[in-house]
Write an enzyme that holds these catalytic residues in place. Structure first.
Site: not given
Ligand code: IMP
Ligand code: MG
Length: 185
Positions: A139, A115, A111, A52
């Site tokens: 987000k 991660t 998000d 990404g």
């Molecule tokens: P998290 O913060 O652990 O939930 O992981 C974040 C990852 O989830 C990002 O690197 C994206 O790969 C994926 N992700 C979260 N929200 C979105 C979105 O709105 N669009 C596309 N990928 C997302």
């Molecule tokens: Mg990603």
């Protein structure tokens, strides 16, 4: 099928022009923060999270007036929906040394935050001189763990975003703006 024929399903959230302006501002802020810390033989190590972050990282580093080295990791995370925990597998490891380096992680979107929290902990154990985090999009609505976001491009509350590196089922990464999916594709 031409990608342009699918665009009616997408609504622009941040245009390519807005992104360009914002990433240039981020680049200036990062340049100011690091300019006295680095030397040509001690470049900033910018670590992108594949897939990404590839576009955001490419734009960001071209807005840095600093000595820079680039590395990438690729992570796969399986999130436990009931707890604030995640099982992360590193599919591609770092190739550069982190110990004693000034490190800036570049990610497309935060998000849940799980991660990034995992990667920060992983990198901290390698004893970098400093460790900061830059995201194109913060987000906020679903955040489960607090993560120190040092540089934020844009903040949104919720919604599934695509474009500018962000995908839905590996589609749309190449689009120049950031869009929200109006109907699931
Ligand atoms: P998290 O913060 O652990 O939930 O992981 C974040 C990852 O989830 C990002 O690197 C994206 O790969 C994926 N992700 C979260 N929200 C979105 C979105 O709105 N669009 C596309 N990928 C997302
Ligand atoms: Mg990603």
């Amino acid at each position: 099928m031409a990608i342009s024929s699918q665009l009616p399903a997408l609504e622009t959230v941040f245009s390519p022009q807005e992104i360009g302006v914002r990433v240039a501002e981020m680049g200036r802020a990062i340049t100011l923060d690091y300019q006295d810390l680095l030397a040509p033989e001690e470049p900033l190590l910018v670590i992108g999270i594949l897939n990404g972050a590839f576009i955001f990282l490419a734009d960001l580093v071209r807005n840095l007036d600093l000595p820079v080295q680039i590395d990438f990791v690729r992570l796969s995370s399986y999130q436990n929906q009931t707890e604030a925990s995640t099982h992360v597998v590193m599919l591609k490891n770092l190739e550069k040394e982190v110990k004693g380096r000034h490190v800036l992680v570049a990610e497309d979107i935060a998000d849940y935050g799980l991660t990034l929290a995992w990667l920060l902990e992983h990198l901290r154990r390698k004893k970098p001189a400093s460790l900061k985090l830059a995201v194109a999009v913060n987000k906020t609505a679903r955040r489960r763990v607090e993560i120190p976001l040092d540089y934020i491009g844009f903040t949104v509350e919720d919604g599934f975003l695509v474009g500018y590196g962000l995908d839905y089922a590996e589609k749309y990464r190449q689009l120049p703006g950031i869009y929200v999916l109006k109907t699931p594709q």
